[in-house]
Design a protein around this motif. Structure first.
Motif, PDB file in Angstrom:
ATOM      1  N   ASN A 221      39.651 100.776  57.064  1.00 47.16           N
ATOM      2  CA  ASN A 221      40.597 100.507  58.147  1.00 47.16           C
ATOM      3  C   ASN A 221      40.978  99.600  57.886  1.00 47.16           C
ATOM      4  N   TRP A 222      42.078  98.813  57.933  1.00 45.32           N
ATOM      5  CA  TRP A 222      42.797  97.751  58.007  1.00 45.32           C
ATOM      6  C   TRP A 222      43.696  96.987  58.382  1.00 45.32           C
ATOM      7  N   SER A 223      44.016  95.742  59.068  1.00 44.97           N
ATOM      8  CA  SER A 223      45.339  95.646  59.473  1.00 44.97           C
ATOM      9  C   SER A 223      45.574  94.362  58.769  1.00 44.97           C
ATOM     10  N   CYS A 224      47.467  93.869  59.186  1.00 44.77           N
ATOM     11  CA  CYS A 224      47.391  92.758  58.165  1.00 44.77           C
ATOM     12  C   CYS A 224      49.119  92.487  58.927  1.00 44.77           C
ATOM     13  N   ILE A 225      49.690  91.683  58.612  1.00 41.28           N
ATOM     14  CA  ILE A 225      50.648  90.976  59.269  1.00 41.28           C
ATOM     15  C   ILE A 225      51.746  91.419  58.441  1.00 41.28           C
ATOM     16  N   SER A 226      52.863  91.053  59.128  1.00 39.75           N
ATOM     17  CA  SER A 226      53.834  91.612  58.819  1.00 39.75           C
ATOM     18  C   SER A 226      55.315  90.812  59.571  1.00 39.75           C
ATOM     19  N   SER A 227      56.536  90.570  58.677  1.00 35.53           N
ATOM     20  CA  SER A 227      57.886  90.152  59.359  1.00 35.53           C
ATOM     21  C   SER A 227      58.383  92.040  59.890  1.00 35.53           C
ATOM     22  N   ILE A 228      59.139  91.106  61.067  1.00 35.42           N
ATOM     23  CA  ILE A 228      59.873  92.891  61.648  1.00 35.42           C
ATOM     24  C   ILE A 228      60.313  93.176  61.203  1.00 35.42           C
ATOM     25  N   ASN A 229      61.594  91.866  60.338  1.00 33.93           N
ATOM     26  CA  ASN A 229      62.422  93.319  59.580  1.00 33.93           C
ATOM     27  C   ASN A 229      62.278  93.583  58.692  1.00 33.93           C
ATOM     28  N   LEU A 230      61.185  93.528  58.144  1.00 33.09           N
ATOM     29  CA  LEU A 230      60.402  94.435  56.288  1.00 33.09           C
ATOM     30  C   LEU A 230      60.218  95.404  56.884  1.00 33.09           C
ATOM     31  N   VAL A 231      59.877  95.885  58.443  1.00 35.90           N
ATOM     32  CA  VAL A 231      58.960  96.623  58.155  1.00 35.90           C
ATOM     33  C   VAL A 231      59.881  98.365  58.380  1.00 35.90           C
ATOM     34  N   ASP A 232      59.496  99.907  58.108  1.00 35.00           N
ATOM     35  CA  ASP A 232      60.736 100.476  58.766  1.00 35.00           C
ATOM     36  C   ASP A 232      59.975 101.240  58.894  1.00 35.00           C
ATOM     37  N   GLU A 233      60.418 103.161  59.418  1.00 37.91           N
ATOM     38  CA  GLU A 233      59.764 104.487  59.752  1.00 37.91           C
ATOM     39  C   GLU A 233      58.981 104.827  58.195  1.00 37.91           C
ATOM     40  N   SER A 234      59.306 104.517  57.033  1.00 39.00           N
ATOM     41  CA  SER A 234      59.024 105.365  56.114  1.00 39.00           C
ATOM     42  C   SER A 234      57.690 104.574  55.708  1.00 39.00           C
ATOM     43  N   LEU A 235      57.840 103.278  55.638  1.00 42.18           N
ATOM     44  CA  LEU A 235      56.295 102.279  55.394  1.00 42.18           C
ATOM     45  C   LEU A 235      55.522 102.560  56.453  1.00 42.18           C
ATOM     46  N   PHE A 236      55.453 102.471  57.592  1.00 42.44           N
ATOM     47  CA  PHE A 236      55.405 102.829  58.636  1.00 42.44           C
ATOM     48  C   PHE A 236      54.121 103.684  58.421  1.00 42.44           C
ATOM     49  N   LYS A 237      54.840 104.802  57.935  1.00 40.92           N
ATOM     50  CA  LYS A 237      54.183 106.330  57.521  1.00 40.92           C
ATOM     51  C   LYS A 237      52.233 105.578  56.504  1.00 40.92           C
ATOM     52  N   LYS A 238      53.161 105.590  55.190  1.00 40.22           N
ATOM     53  CA  LYS A 238      52.792 104.800  54.005  1.00 40.22           C
ATOM     54  C   LYS A 238      51.431 104.320  54.596  1.00 40.22           C
ATOM     55  N   ILE A 239      51.181 102.974  55.285  1.00 40.82           N
ATOM     56  CA  ILE A 239      50.564 102.417  55.523  1.00 40.82           C
ATOM     57  C   ILE A 239      49.863 102.944  56.102  1.00 40.82           C
ATOM     58  N   VAL A 240      49.680 104.241  57.378  1.00 35.87           N
ATOM     59  CA  VAL A 240      49.264 104.488  58.429  1.00 35.87           C
ATOM     60  C   VAL A 240      48.011 105.019  57.116  1.00 35.87           C
ATOM     61  N   GLU A 241      48.266 106.172  56.299  1.00 37.40           N
ATOM     62  CA  GLU A 241      48.059 106.951  55.254  1.00 37.40           C
ATOM     63  C   GLU A 241      47.277 106.366  54.673  1.00 37.40           C
ATOM     64  N   ALA A 242      47.268 105.124  54.495  1.00 37.59           N
ATOM     65  CA  ALA A 242      46.104 104.136  53.936  1.00 37.59           C
ATOM     66  C   ALA A 242      45.357 103.946  54.515  1.00 37.59           C
ATOM     67  N   GLY A 243      44.957 103.840  55.479  1.00 38.88           N
ATOM     68  CA  GLY A 243      44.299 103.572  56.728  1.00 38.88           C
ATOM     69  C   GLY A 243      44.579 101.892  57.872  1.00 38.88           C
ATOM     70  N   CYS A 244      45.578 101.577  57.445  1.00 44.04           N
ATOM     71  CA  CYS A 244      46.779 100.858  58.291  1.00 44.04           C
ATOM     72  C   CYS A 244      45.904 101.255  59.773  1.00 44.04           C
ATOM     73  N   ILE A 245      45.240 100.475  60.701  1.00 40.14           N
ATOM     74  CA  ILE A 245      45.160 100.533  62.392  1.00 40.14           C
ATOM     75  C   ILE A 245      46.246  99.792  62.831  1.00 40.14           C
ATOM     76  N   LYS A 246      46.031  98.422  62.611  1.00 43.56           N
ATOM     77  CA  LYS A 246      47.178  97.846  63.246  1.00 43.56           C
ATOM     78  C   LYS A 246      48.314  96.888  62.749  1.00 43.56           C
ATOM     79  N   ILE A 247      48.706  96.430  63.398  1.00 44.95           N
ATOM     80  CA  ILE A 247      49.346  95.194  62.084  1.00 44.95           C
ATOM     81  C   ILE A 247      49.885  94.358  63.289  1.00 44.95           C
ATOM     82  N   ASN A 248      50.118  92.999  63.160  1.00 44.25           N
ATOM     83  CA  ASN A 248      50.580  91.776  63.438  1.00 44.25           C
ATOM     84  C   ASN A 248      52.066  91.832  63.631  1.00 44.25           C
TER      85      ASN A 248
END
Length: 376
Positions: A221-248
């Motif tokens: 399980n992991w969390s990360c920091i992101s700029s809002i303009n760099l994330v979209d739906e397809s990236l959310f799908k990918k990081i969640v599948e890889a264990g991301c549970i929280k995004i800042n």
């Protein structure tokens, strides 16, 4: 506890990393060290020490050396030099770039600029840290990791580029993945926080890293920091599948005018979409907001309050603006007479972390708005 640690370990060198709002604490720690043993050499590092190296050495006799720049290898070089002959004179340490120190004539010397580390893969994995718990020193697993250094953005309130610069350097996905496996194997921990200034900046890198986790079926399980303009739906799908549970995510303000002032140019509609994607993929969100910018009005802060309620993040972290040295907001506050830069080096400016820098709202009303926003 700090006194006890120094007494029990009897160090010859003590290194203190210092951020601006902790400068007074750093000076107090240095004073304690010297009171216990004046022969211990105290090295101060961090972006605040870099910016005010000469002032610190001029006015604080408890600090012997200022480390400037990325000092992973530099600290080893300094300790090795001190071991050969326990002397902090310019003549003994002048071959080590990135230092400020006093010469034998008590003048302040600089050994020049230390270049950033070009290949982060050459760095060894950090060891887990020792912490005091009650009266005992315990080794706790290190779960905060970093895959890159540097940030290309120019946020008006952020001081990170003073240390890391704007050119972003990345560890290889393989190297970062290997550190995670090492920590799982060595410390039996599977929960990690990735503290890069913007973990999703290099999309190809993120996808390659996630693909490796998915392929090897590594359960973390992991969390990360992101700029809002760099994330979209397809990236959310990918990081969640890889264990991301929280995004800042840094939202900063619900007022478009203040967002522009802060150099945060993401459109409000894009912000709304990103938080909706997070809800869709069941990923927790931490939204960062800031109030108290110069010229910020009551109405601007109320727009931020409404935006927090609308986005409804799992965590809303609200901060009052702290004009950090080396930032555009610091220069603005100095130029408009909102702060006296002469008091910045020692941290005296930052005794009250709820200072009103708006210039247009009276203190009583500002404190009322701060309390209201913190309560959301």
């Amino acid at each position: 506890l700090f006194r006890k640690l120094i007494r029990e370990t009897s160090p010859q060198v003590v290194g203190i990393s210092c951020i601006t709002i902790k400068m007074k604490s750093a000076l107090m720690m240095a004073k304690i060290v010297k009171e216990l043993n004046s022969d211990i050499k105290v090295i101060l590092g961090g972006h605040h020490a870099m910016l005010y190296a000469e002032e610190i050495l001029r006015y604080c006799s408890d600090i012997d050396i200022i480390a400037s720049g990325e000092f992973d290898y530099g600290l080893v070089e300094v300790v090795n030099a001190l071991e050969k002959k326990f002397d902090t004179s310019y003549e003994k340490l002048c071959d080590i770039p990135g230092l400020y120190l006093r010469s034998q004539q008590n003048t302040i010397m600089s050994t020049g600029v230390r270049e950033p580390i070009s290949s982060l893969d050459t760095l060894p994995f950090p060891e887990s840290a020792c912490y005091y718990q009650n009266s005992d020193i315990r080794v706790l697993p290190l779960t905060s990791l970093i895959a890159s250094r540097g940030c290309p953005y120019k946020c008006a309130y952020c001081a990170t580029t003073n240390l890391w610069g704007r050119r972003v350097r990345w560890r290889s996905p393989e190297n970062f993945f290997n550190e995670i496996k090492y920590r799982i194997r060595t410390y039996n921990t599977r929960n990690f926080n990735f503290y890069d200034d913007c973990f999703t900046l290099n999309r190809k890198w993120v996808e390659e890293f996630c693909d490796r986790i998915i392929k090897d079926k590594v359960s973390i399980n992991w969390s990360c920091i992101s700029s809002i303009n760099l994330v979209d739906e397809s990236l959310f799908k990918k990081i969640v599948e890889a264990g991301c549970i929280k995004i800042n995510l840094g939202v900063e303000s619900g007022s478009e005018r203040i967002a522009r002032l802060a150099k945060r140019t993401v459109k409000m509609e894009k912000i709304r979409r990103v938080f909706n994607y997070a809800k869709k993929y069941n990923i927790s969100t931490a939204a960062y907001f800031m109030i108290g910018f110069p010229t910020e009005t009551v109405q601007d802060i109320q727009e931020t309050q409404r935006f927090i309620a609308e986005l409804s993040p799992n965590w809303a972290y609200v901060n009052v603006l702290i004009p950090l040295p080396g930032t555009e907001m610091f220069r603005t506050c100095v130029d408009t007479g909102l702060l006296d830069k002469k008091m910045a080096w020692c941290g005296e400016l930052y005794r009250d972390l709820q200072t009103n820098y708006t210039g247009v709202i009276n203190d009583s009303k500002f404190n009322e708005l701060v309390d209201e926003t913190f309560a959301l």
